[in-house]
Design a protein around this motif. Structure first.
Motif, mmCIF file in Angstrom:
data_model
loop_
_atom_site.group_PDB
_atom_site.id
_atom_site.type_symbol
_atom_site.label_atom_id
_atom_site.label_comp_id
_atom_site.label_asym_id
_atom_site.label_seq_id
_atom_site.Cartn_x
_atom_site.Cartn_y
_atom_site.Cartn_z
ATOM 1 N N TYR A 1 0.830 -1.207 0.000
ATOM 2 C CA TYR A 1 0.000 0.000 0.000
ATOM 3 C C TYR A 1 0.866 1.258 0.000
ATOM 4 O O TYR A 1 0.574 2.228 -0.728
ATOM 5 N N ILE A 2 1.927 1.270 0.807
ATOM 6 C CA ILE A 2 2.795 2.449 0.882
ATOM 7 C C ILE A 2 3.442 2.738 -0.470
ATOM 8 O O ILE A 2 3.479 3.887 -0.936
ATOM 9 N N ILE A 3 3.940 1.688 -1.137
ATOM 10 C CA ILE A 3 4.569 1.874 -2.446
ATOM 11 C C ILE A 3 3.553 2.395 -3.457
ATOM 12 O O ILE A 3 3.804 3.346 -4.204
ATOM 13 N N GLN A 4 2.375 1.767 -3.493
ATOM 14 C CA GLN A 4 1.321 2.175 -4.421
ATOM 15 C C GLN A 4 0.910 3.623 -4.191
ATOM 16 O O GLN A 4 0.793 4.419 -5.132
ATOM 17 N N THR A 5 0.702 3.979 -2.934
ATOM 18 C CA THR A 5 0.210 5.316 -2.614
ATOM 19 C C THR A 5 1.256 6.385 -2.898
ATOM 20 O O THR A 5 0.928 7.476 -3.376
ATOM 21 N N ALA A 6 2.523 6.082 -2.623
ATOM 22 C CA ALA A 6 3.578 7.051 -2.911
ATOM 23 C C ALA A 6 3.668 7.321 -4.414
ATOM 24 O O ALA A 6 3.790 8.483 -4.848
#
Length: 589
Positions: free
Chosen positions: A136-141
Protein backbone atom coordinates in the motif's frame (compact mmCIF):
# COMPACT_ATOMS: atom_id res chain seq x y z
CA UNK A 1 -8.48 32.79 -32.24
CA UNK A 2 -10.68 30.26 -30.40
CA UNK A 3 -10.46 26.88 -32.08
CA UNK A 4 -7.89 27.96 -34.69
CA UNK A 5 -4.61 27.22 -32.91
CA UNK A 6 -1.71 29.33 -31.72
CA UNK A 7 -0.55 30.69 -28.36
CA UNK A 8 -3.05 31.69 -25.69
CA UNK A 9 -3.07 34.24 -22.89
CA UNK A 10 -1.44 33.58 -19.54
CA UNK A 11 -2.60 34.27 -15.99
CA UNK A 12 -3.77 37.77 -15.09
CA UNK A 13 -3.36 39.39 -11.68
CA UNK A 14 -6.94 38.45 -10.75
CA UNK A 15 -6.27 34.81 -11.67
CA UNK A 16 -3.38 34.72 -9.25
CA UNK A 17 -5.55 36.36 -6.58
CA UNK A 18 -8.35 33.77 -6.95
CA UNK A 19 -5.91 30.89 -7.06
CA UNK A 20 -4.01 32.09 -4.00
CA UNK A 21 -7.28 32.70 -2.14
CA UNK A 22 -8.40 29.10 -2.62
CA UNK A 23 -5.07 27.69 -1.47
CA UNK A 24 -5.01 29.95 1.59
CA UNK A 25 -8.59 28.94 2.34
CA UNK A 26 -7.63 25.28 2.28
CA UNK A 27 -4.70 25.91 4.59
CA UNK A 28 -6.93 28.00 6.84
CA UNK A 29 -9.31 25.09 7.38
CA UNK A 30 -6.40 22.95 8.50
CA UNK A 31 -5.24 25.63 10.93
CA UNK A 32 -8.78 26.10 12.24
CA UNK A 33 -9.18 22.38 12.92
CA UNK A 34 -5.78 22.35 14.61
CA UNK A 35 -6.73 25.20 16.95
CA UNK A 36 -10.22 23.84 17.53
CA UNK A 37 -8.94 20.40 18.50
CA UNK A 38 -5.72 21.44 20.24
CA UNK A 39 -6.79 19.74 23.47
CA UNK A 40 -7.66 16.49 21.71
CA UNK A 41 -4.29 15.06 20.86
CA UNK A 42 -4.97 11.33 20.80
CA UNK A 43 -4.03 9.19 17.83
CA UNK A 44 -7.72 8.35 17.23
CA UNK A 45 -8.54 12.07 17.05
CA UNK A 46 -5.69 12.82 14.62
CA UNK A 47 -6.12 9.79 12.38
CA UNK A 48 -9.88 9.14 12.65
CA UNK A 49 -11.42 12.50 13.57
CA UNK A 50 -12.43 11.06 16.93
CA UNK A 51 -14.79 8.68 15.07
CA UNK A 52 -17.46 11.39 15.12
CA UNK A 53 -17.78 12.32 11.43
CA UNK A 54 -21.15 12.26 9.62
CA UNK A 55 -22.15 10.88 6.22
CA UNK A 56 -22.27 13.95 3.95
CA UNK A 57 -18.82 15.48 4.59
CA UNK A 58 -17.26 12.01 4.55
CA UNK A 59 -19.03 11.26 1.24
CA UNK A 60 -17.72 14.46 -0.34
CA UNK A 61 -14.27 13.63 0.98
CA UNK A 62 -14.51 10.13 -0.53
CA UNK A 63 -15.41 11.64 -3.89
CA UNK A 64 -12.71 14.28 -3.75
CA UNK A 65 -10.02 11.83 -2.68
CA UNK A 66 -9.97 9.98 -5.99
CA UNK A 67 -11.57 12.63 -8.17
CA UNK A 68 -8.27 14.45 -8.04
CA UNK A 69 -6.39 16.78 -10.35
CA UNK A 70 -5.94 13.66 -12.47
CA UNK A 71 -9.71 13.60 -13.02
CA UNK A 72 -9.94 17.33 -13.66
CA UNK A 73 -7.18 17.21 -16.28
CA UNK A 74 -7.19 13.60 -17.50
CA UNK A 75 -10.88 12.74 -17.95
CA UNK A 76 -11.76 15.62 -20.33
CA UNK A 77 -8.66 14.77 -22.39
CA UNK A 78 -9.78 11.12 -22.42
CA UNK A 79 -13.24 12.09 -23.75
CA UNK A 80 -11.64 14.44 -26.32
CA UNK A 81 -9.40 11.73 -27.79
CA UNK A 82 -11.37 8.51 -27.21
CA UNK A 83 -15.01 9.58 -26.81
CA UNK A 84 -17.53 9.21 -24.01
CA UNK A 85 -16.90 5.53 -23.17
CA UNK A 86 -15.29 6.64 -19.92
CA UNK A 87 -18.76 7.66 -18.73
CA UNK A 88 -19.61 3.94 -18.47
CA UNK A 89 -17.57 3.93 -15.28
CA UNK A 90 -20.79 5.26 -13.75
CA UNK A 91 -22.02 1.63 -13.77
CA UNK A 92 -18.80 0.58 -12.06
CA UNK A 93 -19.28 3.21 -9.35
CA UNK A 94 -22.75 1.82 -8.56
CA UNK A 95 -21.55 -1.79 -8.33
CA UNK A 96 -18.57 -0.73 -6.24
CA UNK A 97 -20.73 1.26 -3.81
CA UNK A 98 -23.07 -1.67 -3.09
CA UNK A 99 -20.27 -4.20 -2.61
CA UNK A 100 -18.20 -1.91 -0.41
CA UNK A 101 -21.11 -0.64 1.71
CA UNK A 102 -22.73 -4.02 2.32
CA UNK A 103 -19.70 -6.30 2.62
CA UNK A 104 -16.50 -4.45 3.49
CA UNK A 105 -17.68 -1.52 5.61
CA UNK A 106 -19.56 -3.71 8.16
CA UNK A 107 -16.47 -5.95 8.41
CA UNK A 108 -14.05 -3.14 9.15
CA UNK A 109 -16.54 -1.31 11.33
CA UNK A 110 -17.33 -4.19 13.66
CA UNK A 111 -13.61 -5.02 14.00
CA UNK A 112 -13.01 -1.41 15.16
CA UNK A 113 -9.66 -1.17 13.39
CA UNK A 114 -7.59 1.87 12.42
CA UNK A 115 -5.49 0.28 9.69
CA UNK A 116 -7.26 -1.74 6.99
CA UNK A 117 -4.32 -4.12 7.06
CA UNK A 118 -4.98 -5.13 10.66
CA UNK A 119 -7.48 -7.53 9.14
CA UNK A 120 -4.69 -9.42 7.36
CA UNK A 121 -2.98 -10.15 10.67
CA UNK A 122 -6.24 -11.18 12.36
CA UNK A 123 -7.13 -13.53 9.50
CA UNK A 124 -3.69 -14.71 8.34
CA UNK A 125 -0.44 -13.63 10.01
CA UNK A 126 1.61 -10.61 10.96
CA UNK A 127 4.12 -11.01 8.06
CA UNK A 128 1.23 -10.89 5.57
CA UNK A 129 -0.07 -7.75 7.26
CA UNK A 130 3.34 -6.07 6.92
CA UNK A 131 3.62 -7.13 3.28
CA UNK A 132 0.16 -5.74 2.57
CA UNK A 133 1.01 -2.46 4.29
CA UNK A 134 4.28 -2.19 2.36
CA UNK A 135 2.45 -2.73 -0.95
CA UNK A 136 0.00 0.00 0.00
CA UNK A 137 2.79 2.45 0.88
CA UNK A 138 4.57 1.87 -2.45
CA UNK A 139 1.32 2.17 -4.42
CA UNK A 140 0.21 5.32 -2.61
CA UNK A 141 3.58 7.05 -2.91
CA UNK A 142 3.63 6.43 -6.68
CA UNK A 143 0.01 7.47 -7.16
CA UNK A 144 0.40 10.59 -5.04
CA UNK A 145 3.47 11.61 -7.02
CA UNK A 146 1.36 11.33 -10.16
CA UNK A 147 -1.39 13.40 -8.53
CA UNK A 148 1.09 16.15 -7.65
CA UNK A 149 2.58 16.11 -11.13
CA UNK A 150 -0.70 16.49 -13.05
CA UNK A 151 -1.74 20.02 -11.95
CA UNK A 152 1.89 21.12 -11.79
CA UNK A 153 2.10 20.32 -15.49
CA UNK A 154 -1.10 22.33 -16.06
CA UNK A 155 0.22 25.32 -14.11
CA UNK A 156 3.48 25.14 -16.00
CA UNK A 157 1.56 25.16 -19.30
CA UNK A 158 -0.68 28.16 -18.65
CA UNK A 159 1.30 30.27 -16.18
CA UNK A 160 4.92 29.56 -17.00
CA UNK A 161 5.64 28.91 -13.32
CA UNK A 162 8.64 26.69 -12.65
CA UNK A 163 7.50 23.06 -12.57
CA UNK A 164 9.55 21.94 -9.60
CA UNK A 165 8.60 25.09 -7.70
CA UNK A 166 4.93 24.20 -8.17
CA UNK A 167 5.54 20.59 -7.12
CA UNK A 168 7.25 21.59 -3.90
CA UNK A 169 4.61 24.23 -3.12
CA UNK A 170 1.82 21.68 -3.58
CA UNK A 171 3.40 19.25 -1.16
CA UNK A 172 4.17 21.99 1.34
CA UNK A 173 0.55 23.20 1.53
CA UNK A 174 -0.72 19.65 2.02
CA UNK A 175 1.87 18.98 4.70
CA UNK A 176 0.82 22.09 6.62
CA UNK A 177 -2.88 21.42 7.04
CA UNK A 178 -2.58 17.64 7.17
CA UNK A 179 0.14 17.81 9.83
CA UNK A 180 -1.64 20.34 12.00
CA UNK A 181 -5.27 19.32 11.58
CA UNK A 182 -5.32 15.55 11.08
CA UNK A 183 -8.24 13.75 9.41
CA UNK A 184 -10.84 16.38 10.33
CA UNK A 185 -8.84 18.99 8.45
CA UNK A 186 -8.50 16.66 5.47
CA UNK A 187 -12.24 15.85 5.30
CA UNK A 188 -13.53 19.40 5.74
CA UNK A 189 -10.98 20.72 3.25
CA UNK A 190 -12.12 18.05 0.80
CA UNK A 191 -15.67 19.43 1.03
CA UNK A 192 -14.49 22.87 -0.09
CA UNK A 193 -12.28 21.42 -2.80
CA UNK A 194 -15.07 19.22 -4.19
CA UNK A 195 -17.27 22.30 -4.69
CA UNK A 196 -14.42 24.13 -6.43
CA UNK A 197 -13.67 21.17 -8.71
CA UNK A 198 -17.26 20.99 -9.92
CA UNK A 199 -17.38 24.77 -10.38
CA UNK A 200 -14.35 24.54 -12.67
CA UNK A 201 -16.09 22.03 -14.94
CA UNK A 202 -19.29 24.08 -15.00
CA UNK A 203 -17.35 27.21 -16.01
CA UNK A 204 -15.74 25.40 -18.97
CA UNK A 205 -19.04 23.88 -20.16
CA UNK A 206 -21.02 27.12 -19.77
CA UNK A 207 -18.49 29.23 -21.67
CA UNK A 208 -18.14 26.56 -24.35
CA UNK A 209 -21.92 26.47 -24.79
CA UNK A 210 -22.00 30.24 -25.28
CA UNK A 211 -19.20 30.13 -27.87
CA UNK A 212 -20.64 27.17 -29.80
CA UNK A 213 -24.25 28.32 -29.65
CA UNK A 214 -25.68 25.97 -27.04
CA UNK A 215 -25.28 22.55 -25.49
CA UNK A 216 -27.19 20.98 -28.39
CA UNK A 217 -24.48 22.09 -30.83
CA UNK A 218 -21.77 20.56 -28.61
CA UNK A 219 -23.71 17.30 -28.46
CA UNK A 220 -24.24 17.27 -32.24
CA UNK A 221 -20.55 17.90 -32.93
CA UNK A 222 -19.63 15.08 -30.56
CA UNK A 223 -22.04 12.73 -32.35
CA UNK A 224 -20.67 13.62 -35.79
CA UNK A 225 -17.14 13.11 -34.50
CA UNK A 226 -17.93 9.63 -33.18
CA UNK A 227 -17.52 10.72 -29.56
CA UNK A 228 -20.90 9.36 -28.40
CA UNK A 229 -20.41 5.73 -29.44
CA UNK A 230 -19.81 4.50 -25.90
CA UNK A 231 -21.46 1.07 -25.93
CA UNK A 232 -18.98 -1.29 -27.56
CA UNK A 233 -19.92 -4.87 -26.62
CA UNK A 234 -16.85 -6.48 -28.21
CA UNK A 235 -15.58 -9.06 -25.66
CA UNK A 236 -11.95 -8.70 -26.82
CA UNK A 237 -9.93 -8.14 -23.60
CA UNK A 238 -7.18 -6.42 -25.60
CA UNK A 239 -9.37 -3.48 -26.61
CA UNK A 240 -8.70 -0.59 -24.25
CA UNK A 241 -12.27 0.47 -23.45
CA UNK A 242 -15.37 -1.62 -24.15
CA UNK A 243 -18.57 -2.08 -22.17
CA UNK A 244 -17.12 -5.25 -20.63
CA UNK A 245 -13.68 -3.92 -19.76
CA UNK A 246 -15.19 -0.89 -18.03
CA UNK A 247 -18.19 -2.50 -16.30
CA UNK A 248 -16.53 -5.80 -15.32
CA UNK A 249 -12.88 -4.83 -15.00
CA UNK A 250 -13.70 -1.29 -13.86
CA UNK A 251 -16.03 -2.49 -11.10
CA UNK A 252 -13.34 -4.76 -9.65
CA UNK A 253 -10.75 -2.00 -9.94
CA UNK A 254 -12.94 0.53 -8.09
CA UNK A 255 -13.86 -2.05 -5.45
CA UNK A 256 -10.14 -2.48 -4.77
CA UNK A 257 -9.76 1.29 -4.48
CA UNK A 258 -12.73 1.91 -2.19
CA UNK A 259 -12.97 -1.27 -0.13
CA UNK A 260 -9.42 -1.98 1.06
CA UNK A 261 -7.50 1.23 0.37
CA UNK A 262 -6.51 2.83 3.66
CA UNK A 263 -7.34 6.35 2.42
CA UNK A 264 -10.96 5.32 1.97
CA UNK A 265 -11.34 2.85 4.84
CA UNK A 266 -10.05 5.53 7.20
CA UNK A 267 -13.03 7.68 6.24
CA UNK A 268 -15.67 5.02 6.79
CA UNK A 269 -14.42 4.16 10.24
CA UNK A 270 -14.24 7.85 11.15
CA UNK A 271 -18.07 7.92 10.96
CA UNK A 272 -19.90 7.90 14.28
CA UNK A 273 -22.27 5.05 13.30
CA UNK A 274 -22.35 2.21 10.79
CA UNK A 275 -25.40 3.83 9.18
CA UNK A 276 -23.43 7.01 8.50
CA UNK A 277 -20.55 4.93 7.14
CA UNK A 278 -22.81 3.13 4.65
CA UNK A 279 -24.70 6.26 3.68
CA UNK A 280 -21.43 8.06 2.94
CA UNK A 281 -20.75 5.52 0.19
CA UNK A 282 -24.14 5.92 -1.47
CA UNK A 283 -23.92 9.72 -1.37
CA UNK A 284 -20.38 9.38 -2.72
CA UNK A 285 -21.76 7.31 -5.62
CA UNK A 286 -23.96 10.23 -6.67
CA UNK A 287 -20.98 12.56 -6.33
CA UNK A 288 -18.91 10.30 -8.60
CA UNK A 289 -21.70 10.26 -11.20
CA UNK A 290 -21.92 14.06 -11.22
CA UNK A 291 -18.16 14.49 -11.39
CA UNK A 292 -17.51 12.01 -14.20
CA UNK A 293 -20.48 13.37 -16.19
CA UNK A 294 -19.21 16.96 -15.96
CA UNK A 295 -15.66 15.85 -16.75
CA UNK A 296 -16.69 13.87 -19.84
CA UNK A 297 -18.94 16.68 -21.09
CA UNK A 298 -16.05 19.11 -20.62
CA UNK A 299 -14.08 16.88 -22.99
CA UNK A 300 -16.93 16.90 -25.51
CA UNK A 301 -17.06 20.69 -25.23
CA UNK A 302 -13.34 20.80 -25.96
CA UNK A 303 -13.83 18.62 -29.04
CA UNK A 304 -16.64 20.83 -30.32
CA UNK A 305 -14.35 23.86 -30.12
CA UNK A 306 -11.22 22.17 -31.53
CA UNK A 307 -12.81 19.72 -33.98
CA UNK A 308 -11.15 21.52 -36.91
CA UNK A 309 -7.88 22.43 -35.19
CA UNK A 310 -6.45 19.94 -32.71
CA UNK A 311 -3.95 21.77 -30.45
CA UNK A 312 -2.04 18.52 -29.87
CA UNK A 313 -1.44 17.70 -33.54
CA UNK A 314 -0.87 21.39 -34.27
CA UNK A 315 1.91 21.56 -31.68
CA UNK A 316 0.25 24.13 -29.41
CA UNK A 317 0.56 21.70 -26.49
CA UNK A 318 3.01 18.85 -25.97
CA UNK A 319 0.81 16.49 -23.94
CA UNK A 320 -2.83 15.44 -23.79
CA UNK A 321 -2.79 16.45 -20.13
CA UNK A 322 -2.23 20.06 -21.18
CA UNK A 323 -5.31 20.18 -23.43
CA UNK A 324 -7.86 21.35 -20.87
CA UNK A 325 -5.60 24.04 -19.35
CA UNK A 326 -4.99 25.27 -22.92
CA UNK A 327 -8.75 25.38 -23.54
CA UNK A 328 -9.34 27.29 -20.32
CA UNK A 329 -6.88 30.02 -21.22
CA UNK A 330 -8.26 30.11 -24.76
CA UNK A 331 -11.94 30.59 -23.89
CA UNK A 332 -11.89 32.08 -20.37
CA UNK A 333 -8.92 34.45 -20.37
CA UNK A 334 -11.23 37.40 -21.02
CA UNK A 335 -12.94 36.74 -17.67
CA UNK A 336 -10.45 37.75 -14.98
CA UNK A 337 -10.32 35.24 -12.17
CA UNK A 338 -12.09 32.38 -13.97
CA UNK A 339 -8.90 30.72 -15.26
CA UNK A 340 -7.61 31.05 -11.72
CA UNK A 341 -10.72 29.22 -10.52
CA UNK A 342 -10.10 26.39 -12.97
CA UNK A 343 -6.49 25.95 -11.94
CA UNK A 344 -7.66 26.09 -8.33
CA UNK A 345 -10.10 23.28 -9.22
CA UNK A 346 -7.30 21.09 -10.56
CA UNK A 347 -5.10 22.09 -7.66
CA UNK A 348 -7.87 21.47 -5.14
CA UNK A 349 -8.28 17.92 -6.37
CA UNK A 350 -4.58 17.43 -5.86
CA UNK A 351 -4.56 18.92 -2.37
CA UNK A 352 -7.46 16.67 -1.43
CA UNK A 353 -5.82 13.48 -2.64
CA UNK A 354 -2.33 14.25 -1.39
CA UNK A 355 -3.55 15.19 2.07
CA UNK A 356 -5.68 12.03 2.21
CA UNK A 357 -2.70 9.93 1.17
CA UNK A 358 -0.37 11.51 3.71
CA UNK A 359 -2.87 10.97 6.52
CA UNK A 360 -3.43 7.34 5.49
CA UNK A 361 0.29 6.65 5.17
CA UNK A 362 0.82 7.98 8.68
CA UNK A 363 -2.00 5.78 9.98
CA UNK A 364 -0.69 2.51 8.53
CA UNK A 365 2.91 3.29 9.52
CA UNK A 366 1.93 4.01 13.12
CA UNK A 367 -0.56 1.15 13.48
CA UNK A 368 1.27 -1.54 11.51
CA UNK A 369 4.94 -0.85 12.14
CA UNK A 370 5.56 1.44 15.11
CA UNK A 371 2.96 0.57 17.79
CA UNK A 372 3.39 -3.24 17.60
CA UNK A 373 7.19 -3.03 17.77
CA UNK A 374 7.84 -0.24 20.26
CA UNK A 375 6.95 0.43 23.87
CA UNK A 376 3.85 2.54 24.65
CA UNK A 377 4.07 6.25 23.84
CA UNK A 378 2.64 9.21 25.70
CA UNK A 379 -0.10 11.24 23.96
CA UNK A 380 2.38 14.07 23.37
CA UNK A 381 4.91 11.71 21.79
CA UNK A 382 2.21 10.25 19.55
CA UNK A 383 1.21 13.74 18.40
CA UNK A 384 4.78 14.67 17.48
CA UNK A 385 5.30 11.32 15.79
CA UNK A 386 2.18 11.77 13.65
CA UNK A 387 3.28 15.25 12.64
CA UNK A 388 6.82 14.12 11.86
CA UNK A 389 5.59 11.26 9.70
CA UNK A 390 3.25 13.64 7.85
CA UNK A 391 6.23 15.81 6.91
CA UNK A 392 8.29 12.76 5.88
CA UNK A 393 5.60 11.26 3.63
CA UNK A 394 4.82 14.66 2.14
CA UNK A 395 8.47 15.02 1.10
CA UNK A 396 8.50 11.44 -0.25
CA UNK A 397 5.44 12.07 -2.41
CA UNK A 398 6.99 15.23 -3.84
CA UNK A 399 10.04 13.19 -4.82
CA UNK A 400 7.86 10.54 -6.47
CA UNK A 401 6.39 13.21 -8.76
CA UNK A 402 9.61 13.01 -10.77
CA UNK A 403 9.04 9.30 -11.37
CA UNK A 404 5.38 9.88 -12.19
CA UNK A 405 6.30 12.38 -14.90
CA UNK A 406 7.71 9.55 -17.01
CA UNK A 407 4.49 7.51 -17.07
CA UNK A 408 2.56 9.18 -19.91
CA UNK A 409 -1.15 10.01 -19.69
CA UNK A 410 -1.89 10.67 -16.02
CA UNK A 411 -5.38 9.14 -16.00
CA UNK A 412 -4.42 5.74 -17.40
CA UNK A 413 -1.17 5.65 -15.43
CA UNK A 414 -3.01 6.29 -12.16
CA UNK A 415 -5.60 3.56 -12.73
CA UNK A 416 -2.90 1.14 -13.90
CA UNK A 417 -0.99 1.59 -10.64
CA UNK A 418 -4.07 0.68 -8.64
CA UNK A 419 -4.81 -2.31 -10.85
CA UNK A 420 -1.33 -3.77 -10.58
CA UNK A 421 -1.04 -3.57 -6.79
CA UNK A 422 -4.60 -3.47 -5.44
CA UNK A 423 -5.80 -6.46 -7.48
CA UNK A 424 -3.71 -9.08 -5.65
CA UNK A 425 -4.50 -7.42 -2.31
CA UNK A 426 -8.24 -7.52 -3.03
CA UNK A 427 -7.94 -11.19 -3.89
CA UNK A 428 -6.25 -11.83 -0.54
CA UNK A 429 -9.05 -10.07 1.37
CA UNK A 430 -11.73 -12.01 -0.51
CA UNK A 431 -9.92 -15.27 0.21
CA UNK A 432 -9.87 -14.41 3.90
CA UNK A 433 -13.50 -13.26 4.07
CA UNK A 434 -15.24 -15.98 2.07
CA UNK A 435 -13.09 -19.11 2.21
CA UNK A 436 -12.41 -20.72 5.57
CA UNK A 437 -10.03 -23.19 3.93
CA UNK A 438 -7.54 -20.46 3.04
CA UNK A 439 -4.42 -20.40 5.20
CA UNK A 440 -1.44 -18.07 5.43
CA UNK A 441 0.75 -20.12 3.08
CA UNK A 442 -1.92 -20.20 0.39
CA UNK A 443 -2.84 -16.54 0.77
CA UNK A 444 0.76 -15.35 0.58
CA UNK A 445 1.61 -17.59 -2.37
CA UNK A 446 -1.45 -16.48 -4.31
CA UNK A 447 -0.80 -12.80 -3.64
CA UNK A 448 2.86 -13.01 -4.72
CA UNK A 449 2.03 -14.83 -7.97
CA UNK A 450 -0.83 -12.41 -8.65
CA UNK A 451 1.47 -9.44 -8.06
CA UNK A 452 4.17 -10.87 -10.34
CA UNK A 453 1.65 -11.31 -13.16
CA UNK A 454 0.14 -7.82 -12.86
CA UNK A 455 3.55 -6.15 -12.63
CA UNK A 456 4.71 -8.16 -15.65
CA UNK A 457 1.81 -7.11 -17.84
CA UNK A 458 1.69 -3.55 -16.47
CA UNK A 459 5.39 -2.79 -16.88
CA UNK A 460 5.36 -4.52 -20.27
CA UNK A 461 2.47 -2.30 -21.39
CA UNK A 462 4.43 0.75 -20.22
CA UNK A 463 7.49 -0.31 -22.24
CA UNK A 464 5.55 -1.47 -25.31
CA UNK A 465 2.31 0.54 -25.44
CA UNK A 466 -0.63 -1.05 -27.27
CA UNK A 467 -1.05 0.01 -30.88
CA UNK A 468 -3.82 2.28 -32.11
CA UNK A 469 -5.92 -0.67 -33.29
CA UNK A 470 -6.27 -1.63 -29.59
CA UNK A 471 -6.61 1.83 -28.05
CA UNK A 472 -8.82 3.20 -30.88
CA UNK A 473 -8.14 6.96 -30.70
CA UNK A 474 -10.69 8.95 -32.70
CA UNK A 475 -9.91 11.20 -35.63
CA UNK A 476 -8.62 14.74 -35.07
CA UNK A 477 -8.14 17.47 -37.64
CA UNK A 478 -5.92 20.53 -38.18
CA UNK A 479 -7.70 21.68 -41.36
CA UNK A 480 -9.02 24.82 -39.66
CA UNK A 481 -5.81 25.96 -38.01
CA UNK A 482 -4.49 29.44 -38.82
CA UNK A 483 -0.94 28.36 -38.13
CA UNK A 484 0.57 24.90 -38.03
CA UNK A 485 3.55 24.75 -35.70
CA UNK A 486 6.15 22.21 -36.69
CA UNK A 487 6.90 19.90 -33.83
CA UNK A 488 9.69 17.51 -33.05
CA UNK A 489 8.41 15.00 -30.54
CA UNK A 490 11.83 13.39 -30.12
CA UNK A 491 13.25 16.50 -28.45
CA UNK A 492 10.58 16.74 -25.77
CA UNK A 493 11.73 16.68 -22.18
CA UNK A 494 10.57 13.97 -19.78
CA UNK A 495 8.20 16.50 -18.23
CA UNK A 496 6.08 16.83 -21.36
CA UNK A 497 5.14 13.16 -21.88
CA UNK A 498 4.13 13.59 -25.57
CA UNK A 499 1.46 11.13 -26.66
CA UNK A 500 0.32 12.54 -30.00
CA UNK A 501 1.34 9.34 -31.74
CA UNK A 502 2.02 6.01 -30.07
CA UNK A 503 5.73 5.61 -30.74
CA UNK A 504 6.53 1.93 -31.20
CA UNK A 505 10.01 0.40 -30.97
CA UNK A 506 11.18 -1.47 -34.05
CA UNK A 507 11.91 -4.62 -32.06
CA UNK A 508 8.52 -5.24 -30.44
CA UNK A 509 8.53 -8.68 -28.80
CA UNK A 510 5.81 -11.22 -29.68
CA UNK A 511 4.03 -10.55 -26.36
CA UNK A 512 3.69 -6.83 -27.14
CA UNK A 513 0.59 -7.27 -29.29
CA UNK A 514 -1.06 -9.89 -27.09
CA UNK A 515 -0.16 -10.09 -23.39
CA UNK A 516 1.13 -6.52 -23.06
CA UNK A 517 -1.91 -5.19 -24.94
CA UNK A 518 -4.35 -6.42 -22.27
CA UNK A 519 -6.68 -3.56 -21.35
CA UNK A 520 -5.27 -1.73 -18.33
CA UNK A 521 -8.75 -1.91 -16.75
CA UNK A 522 -8.33 -5.70 -16.48
CA UNK A 523 -5.07 -5.56 -14.49
CA UNK A 524 -6.97 -5.60 -11.20
CA UNK A 525 -9.26 -8.47 -12.25
CA UNK A 526 -6.23 -10.49 -13.36
CA UNK A 527 -4.46 -9.98 -10.04
CA UNK A 528 -7.56 -10.75 -7.99
CA UNK A 529 -8.48 -13.97 -9.82
CA UNK A 530 -4.89 -15.25 -9.86
CA UNK A 531 -4.51 -14.63 -6.14
CA UNK A 532 -7.78 -16.38 -5.31
CA UNK A 533 -7.27 -19.44 -7.54
CA UNK A 534 -3.63 -20.02 -6.54
CA UNK A 535 -4.38 -19.19 -2.90
CA UNK A 536 -7.19 -21.75 -2.69
CA UNK A 537 -5.19 -24.50 -4.42
CA UNK A 538 -2.11 -24.02 -2.26
CA UNK A 539 -4.25 -23.81 0.90
CA UNK A 540 -5.96 -27.10 0.07
CA UNK A 541 -2.63 -28.78 -0.70
CA UNK A 542 -1.12 -27.55 2.57
CA UNK A 543 -4.04 -28.72 4.68
CA UNK A 544 -6.19 -25.61 4.97
CA UNK A 545 -6.71 -23.98 8.38
CA UNK A 546 -8.84 -26.60 10.12
CA UNK A 547 -6.64 -26.60 13.19
CA UNK A 548 -6.74 -22.83 13.66
CA UNK A 549 -9.34 -21.10 15.82
CA UNK A 550 -10.62 -18.10 13.89
CA UNK A 551 -13.18 -15.56 15.05
CA UNK A 552 -16.28 -15.76 12.85
CA UNK A 553 -16.43 -11.97 12.75
CA UNK A 554 -13.51 -12.18 10.28
CA UNK A 555 -15.71 -13.82 7.65
CA UNK A 556 -17.92 -11.67 5.47
CA UNK A 557 -20.39 -14.47 4.80
CA UNK A 558 -20.69 -15.81 8.33
CA UNK A 559 -24.25 -16.05 9.73
CA UNK A 560 -23.22 -14.99 13.20
CA UNK A 561 -21.32 -12.03 11.81
CA UNK A 562 -24.37 -11.10 9.73
CA UNK A 563 -26.55 -11.29 12.83
CA UNK A 564 -24.05 -9.12 14.63
CA UNK A 565 -24.45 -6.17 12.29
CA UNK A 566 -27.93 -6.71 10.82
CA UNK A 567 -30.32 -3.94 11.77
CA UNK A 568 -27.83 -2.11 13.98
CA UNK A 569 -26.77 0.65 11.60
CA UNK A 570 -27.10 3.19 14.39
CA UNK A 571 -24.66 1.42 16.70
CA UNK A 572 -21.32 3.05 17.45
CA UNK A 573 -17.94 1.34 17.78
CA UNK A 574 -18.49 1.03 21.53
CA UNK A 575 -21.88 -0.58 20.97
CA UNK A 576 -20.35 -3.03 18.54
CA UNK A 577 -17.74 -4.03 21.09
CA UNK A 578 -20.46 -4.78 23.67
CA UNK A 579 -22.61 -6.56 21.08
CA UNK A 580 -19.73 -8.68 19.89
CA UNK A 581 -19.07 -9.98 23.41
CA UNK A 582 -22.60 -11.34 23.52
CA UNK A 583 -21.66 -13.57 20.60
CA UNK A 584 -18.19 -14.44 21.82
CA UNK A 585 -18.94 -18.10 22.44
CA UNK A 586 -20.82 -18.52 19.17
CA UNK A 587 -18.04 -16.98 17.12
CA UNK A 588 -15.41 -19.53 18.04
CA UNK A 589 -14.91 -22.41 15.65
Amino acid sequence: MTGTGGPVATFSVWDYVVFAGVILGASGIGLFQAIRGRKETSSAEFLLGGRQMTAVPVAMSLTASFMSGITVIGTPAEAYRFGSAFWLFGFSYAIMSVITAEIFVPLFYRLAITSAYEYLELRFSRPIRLIGTSMYIIQTALYTGLVIYAPALALNQITGLDLWGVLVATGAVCIVYCTLGGLKAVIWTDVLQMVIMLAGFVAVIARGAVIQGGLTKIWEDAREGGRLEAFDFDPDPLKRHTFWTIVVGGSIMWVSIYSINQSQVQRYISCKTLGHAKMSLYVNMVGLWVTVSLAVFSGLTMYSIYKNCDPLTNGDVKSTDQLLPYLVMDILASFPGIPGLFVAAAYSGTLSTVSSSINALVAVTVEDFIFPMCKPFSPKQITWMNMGLSVFFGALCIGMAGVASLMGSVLQAALSIFGMISGPLLGLYLLGMFFRTTNSVGGLTGMIIGLVLTLWVGIGAQMYPPTDDKTLPLKLSTAGCNNTISQNLTTATPWTSPVTVTQQPDDRPPLADSWYSLSYVYFCLLGMLTTMVIGLLVSIITGGCKQEKLDSKLFGSDDTAAELHMGVDNLTFKDFDVKSKEFEKATKL
